[in-house]
Scaffold this motif. Structure first.
Motif, PDB file in Angstrom:
ATOM      1  N   GLY A   5      22.721 142.823 -19.521  1.00  0.00           N
ATOM      2  CA  GLY A   5      21.652 143.572 -20.179  1.00  0.00           C
ATOM      3  C   GLY A   5      21.829 143.733 -21.679  1.00  0.00           C
ATOM      4  N   VAL A   6      22.886 143.141 -22.225  1.00  0.00           N
ATOM      5  CA  VAL A   6      23.153 143.236 -23.660  1.00  0.00           C
ATOM      6  C   VAL A   6      23.094 141.829 -24.252  1.00  0.00           C
ATOM      7  CG1 VAL A   6      24.867 143.822 -25.428  1.00  0.00           C
ATOM      8  CG2 VAL A   6      24.593 145.285 -23.415  1.00  0.00           C
ATOM      9  N   ASN A   7      22.357 141.672 -25.330  1.00  0.00           N
ATOM     10  CA  ASN A   7      22.325 140.417 -26.080  1.00  0.00           C
ATOM     11  C   ASN A   7      23.111 140.606 -27.363  1.00  0.00           C
ATOM     12  OD1 ASN A   7      20.560 138.828 -24.388  1.00  0.00           O
ATOM     13  ND2 ASN A   7      18.932 140.198 -25.043  1.00  0.00           N
ATOM     14  N   VAL A   8      23.904 139.615 -27.735  1.00  0.00           N
ATOM     15  CA  VAL A   8      24.680 139.675 -28.964  1.00  0.00           C
ATOM     16  C   VAL A   8      24.073 138.681 -29.949  1.00  0.00           C
ATOM     17  CG1 VAL A   8      26.949 139.357 -30.016  1.00  0.00           C
ATOM     18  CG2 VAL A   8      26.762 140.355 -27.718  1.00  0.00           C
ATOM     19  N   TYR A   9      23.705 139.194 -31.116  1.00  0.00           N
ATOM     20  CA  TYR A   9      23.088 138.377 -32.152  1.00  0.00           C
ATOM     21  C   TYR A   9      24.059 138.217 -33.309  1.00  0.00           C
ATOM     22  CZ  TYR A   9      18.885 139.387 -29.527  1.00  0.00           C
ATOM     23  OH  TYR A   9      17.967 139.495 -28.529  1.00  0.00           O
ATOM     24  N   THR A  10      24.084 137.016 -33.891  1.00  0.00           N
ATOM     25  CA  THR A  10      24.893 136.769 -35.079  1.00  0.00           C
ATOM     26  C   THR A  10      23.960 136.808 -36.279  1.00  0.00           C
ATOM     27  OG1 THR A  10      26.422 135.388 -33.826  1.00  0.00           O
ATOM     28  CG2 THR A  10      26.470 135.174 -36.234  1.00  0.00           C
ATOM     29  N   VAL A  11      24.361 137.604 -37.272  1.00  0.00           N
ATOM     30  CA  VAL A  11      23.551 137.802 -38.472  1.00  0.00           C
ATOM     31  C   VAL A  11      24.367 137.375 -39.679  1.00  0.00           C
ATOM     32  CG1 VAL A  11      22.341 139.530 -39.873  1.00  0.00           C
ATOM     33  CG2 VAL A  11      22.419 139.776 -37.381  1.00  0.00           C
ATOM     34  N   ALA A  12      23.758 136.597 -40.571  1.00  0.00           N
ATOM     35  CA  ALA A  12      24.388 136.229 -41.836  1.00  0.00           C
ATOM     36  C   ALA A  12      23.833 137.152 -42.909  1.00  0.00           C
ATOM     37  CB  ALA A  12      24.086 134.773 -42.179  1.00  0.00           C
ATOM     38  N   ALA A  13      24.723 137.697 -43.743  1.00  0.00           N
ATOM     39  CA  ALA A  13      24.299 138.597 -44.815  1.00  0.00           C
ATOM     40  C   ALA A  13      25.017 138.219 -46.103  1.00  0.00           C
ATOM     41  CB  ALA A  13      24.608 140.043 -44.441  1.00  0.00           C
ATOM     42  N   PRO A  46      31.449 131.974 -39.126  1.00  0.00           N
ATOM     43  CA  PRO A  46      30.106 131.412 -38.974  1.00  0.00           C
ATOM     44  C   PRO A  46      29.946 130.684 -37.641  1.00  0.00           C
ATOM     45  CG  PRO A  46      31.384 130.088 -40.498  1.00  0.00           C
ATOM     46  CD  PRO A  46      32.219 131.289 -40.163  1.00  0.00           C
ATOM     47  N   PRO A  47      28.761 130.739 -37.069  1.00  0.00           N
ATOM     48  CA  PRO A  47      28.527 129.996 -35.827  1.00  0.00           C
ATOM     49  C   PRO A  47      28.470 128.500 -36.120  1.00  0.00           C
ATOM     50  CG  PRO A  47      26.490 130.981 -36.596  1.00  0.00           C
ATOM     51  CD  PRO A  47      27.587 131.469 -37.516  1.00  0.00           C
ATOM     52  N   ALA A  48      28.773 127.704 -35.120  1.00  0.00           N
ATOM     53  CA  ALA A  48      28.617 126.261 -35.252  1.00  0.00           C
ATOM     54  C   ALA A  48      27.121 125.980 -35.228  1.00  0.00           C
ATOM     55  CB  ALA A  48      29.319 125.549 -34.104  1.00  0.00           C
ATOM     56  N   SER A  49      26.603 125.483 -36.324  1.00  0.00           N
ATOM     57  CA  SER A  49      25.158 125.261 -36.390  1.00  0.00           C
ATOM     58  C   SER A  49      24.850 124.160 -37.385  1.00  0.00           C
ATOM     59  CB  SER A  49      24.443 126.555 -36.802  1.00  0.00           C
ATOM     60  OG  SER A  49      24.855 126.941 -38.102  1.00  0.00           O
ATOM     61  N   ALA A  50      23.646 123.683 -37.287  1.00  0.00           N
ATOM     62  CA  ALA A  50      23.140 122.696 -38.227  1.00  0.00           C
ATOM     63  C   ALA A  50      22.471 123.426 -39.384  1.00  0.00           C
ATOM     64  CB  ALA A  50      22.133 121.785 -37.520  1.00  0.00           C
ATOM     65  N   PRO A  51      22.211 122.740 -40.484  1.00  0.00           N
ATOM     66  CA  PRO A  51      21.510 123.386 -41.590  1.00  0.00           C
ATOM     67  C   PRO A  51      20.145 123.930 -41.128  1.00  0.00           C
ATOM     68  CG  PRO A  51      22.348 121.238 -42.245  1.00  0.00           C
ATOM     69  CD  PRO A  51      22.553 121.357 -40.764  1.00  0.00           C
ATOM     70  N   ALA A  52      19.674 124.939 -41.811  1.00  0.00           N
ATOM     71  CA  ALA A  52      18.393 125.561 -41.469  1.00  0.00           C
ATOM     72  C   ALA A  52      17.263 124.536 -41.521  1.00  0.00           C
ATOM     73  CB  ALA A  52      18.089 126.705 -42.430  1.00  0.00           C
ATOM     74  N   ARG A  53      16.368 124.627 -40.549  1.00  0.00           N
ATOM     75  CA  ARG A  53      15.161 123.800 -40.523  1.00  0.00           C
ATOM     76  C   ARG A  53      13.986 124.727 -40.726  1.00  0.00           C
ATOM     77  NH1 ARG A  53      15.336 121.212 -35.007  1.00  0.00           N
ATOM     78  NH2 ARG A  53      13.121 121.308 -35.400  1.00  0.00           N
ATOM     79  N   LEU A  54      13.260 124.490 -41.775  1.00  0.00           N
ATOM     80  CA  LEU A  54      12.141 125.361 -42.099  1.00  0.00           C
ATOM     81  C   LEU A  54      10.851 124.922 -41.439  1.00  0.00           C
ATOM     82  CD1 LEU A  54      12.918 126.041 -45.854  1.00  0.00           C
ATOM     83  CD2 LEU A  54      13.502 127.428 -43.864  1.00  0.00           C
ATOM     84  N   GLY A  55      10.900 123.880 -40.651  1.00  0.00           N
ATOM     85  CA  GLY A  55       9.717 123.457 -39.919  1.00  0.00           C
ATOM     86  C   GLY A  55       8.804 122.572 -40.742  1.00  0.00           C
ATOM     87  N   GLU A  56       7.824 122.070 -40.059  1.00  0.00           N
ATOM     88  CA  GLU A  56       6.858 121.196 -40.700  1.00  0.00           C
ATOM     89  C   GLU A  56       5.879 122.021 -41.537  1.00  0.00           C
ATOM     90  OE1 GLU A  56       6.848 117.842 -40.507  1.00  0.00           O
ATOM     91  OE2 GLU A  56       8.741 118.116 -39.433  1.00  0.00           O
ATOM     92  N   PRO A  57       5.416 121.454 -42.637  1.00  0.00           N
ATOM     93  CA  PRO A  57       4.423 122.176 -43.437  1.00  0.00           C
ATOM     94  C   PRO A  57       3.180 122.473 -42.595  1.00  0.00           C
ATOM     95  CG  PRO A  57       5.169 120.185 -44.559  1.00  0.00           C
ATOM     96  CD  PRO A  57       5.749 120.159 -43.185  1.00  0.00           C
ATOM     97  N   GLN A  58       2.673 123.654 -42.727  1.00  0.00           N
ATOM     98  CA  GLN A  58       1.481 124.066 -41.991  1.00  0.00           C
ATOM     99  C   GLN A  58       0.288 124.105 -42.941  1.00  0.00           C
ATOM    100  OE1 GLN A  58       1.678 124.379 -38.728  1.00  0.00           O
ATOM    101  NE2 GLN A  58       3.881 124.099 -38.754  1.00  0.00           N
ATOM    102  N   ARG A  59      -0.861 124.324 -42.369  1.00  0.00           N
ATOM    103  CA  ARG A  59      -2.097 124.407 -43.148  1.00  0.00           C
ATOM    104  C   ARG A  59      -2.061 125.656 -44.026  1.00  0.00           C
ATOM    105  NH1 ARG A  59      -6.980 126.857 -41.261  1.00  0.00           N
ATOM    106  NH2 ARG A  59      -5.875 127.135 -39.307  1.00  0.00           N
ATOM    107  N   GLU A  60      -2.241 125.468 -45.318  1.00  0.00           N
ATOM    108  CA  GLU A  60      -2.216 126.579 -46.271  1.00  0.00           C
ATOM    109  C   GLU A  60      -3.406 127.508 -46.039  1.00  0.00           C
ATOM    110  OE1 GLU A  60       0.095 127.256 -48.792  1.00  0.00           O
ATOM    111  OE2 GLU A  60       1.255 125.679 -47.831  1.00  0.00           O
ATOM    112  N   VAL A  61      -3.201 128.786 -46.283  1.00  0.00           N
ATOM    113  CA  VAL A  61      -4.287 129.768 -46.233  1.00  0.00           C
ATOM    114  C   VAL A  61      -5.114 129.564 -47.499  1.00  0.00           C
ATOM    115  CG1 VAL A  61      -4.874 132.218 -46.312  1.00  0.00           C
ATOM    116  CG2 VAL A  61      -2.987 131.422 -44.868  1.00  0.00           C
TER     117      VAL A  61
END
Length: 159
Positions: A5-13, A46-61
């Motif tokens: 019932g407990v989730n552990v989150y890793t936070v970078a600050a 630090p967790p073992a991870s790949a570089p951040a992926r910001l996703g595909e460009p979306q339609r601009e507002v």
């Protein structure tokens, strides 16, 4: 290892004195549905991870009136101005204001999610010490009687 019932989150600050640090934070859901800390945080590597992926460009507002509402809502949200923010919220919206006020300097980008009901806003903000931040926020938006309103900012505090 988390308890049931407990989730552990890793936070970078990023800190002024120590640079980038990592913490794990145990979080549990209470019987009434609210979230609560389930223990003390811990400094970790630090967790073992790949570089951040910001996703595909979306339609601009492109709607200037929506861009104005997004900017004004985020300015008031980041400043902790609940009364001012309420003018741009839907009647059923619930938001949890940040505990540390920031000054919105600019909205760098605003784009739609693929479903077209949420605006992703990249902003520049500063704190009272002058530290600058680049932050990303999700705003659920709706149009009522020709006027844009915000239904949620970043998260549902009851979820």
């Amino acid at each position: 290892v988390a308890q049931p019932g407990v989730n552990v989150y890793t936070v970078a600050a990023e800190t002024d004195a120590e640079g980038l640090v990592y913490l794990t934070v145990p979080v549990a859901r209470l019987a009434d549905g609210r979230l609560a800390l389930a223990g003390y945080p811990a400094f970790v590597g630090p967790p073992a991870s790949a570089p951040a992926r910001l996703g595909e460009p979306q339609r601009e507002v492109g709607d200037p009136s929506l861009l104005l509402v997004v900017s004004r809502a985020l300015r008031n949200y980041l400043a902790g101005s609940a009364d001012e923010l309420s003018a741009d919220l839907t009647s059923g919206a619930r938001v949890s204001l940040p505990t540390r006020p920031l000054n919105l300097e600019s909205v760098e980008r605003a784009s739609w999610t693929p479903a077209g009901r949420t605006v992703l806003a990249t902003v520049r903000a500063a704190d009272r010490r002058g530290a600058d931040y680049t932050l990303g926020y999700e705003l659920d938006v709706t149009q009522a009687q020709g006027r844009w309103e915000v239904a949620a900012v970043q998260m549902d505090p009851d979820a």
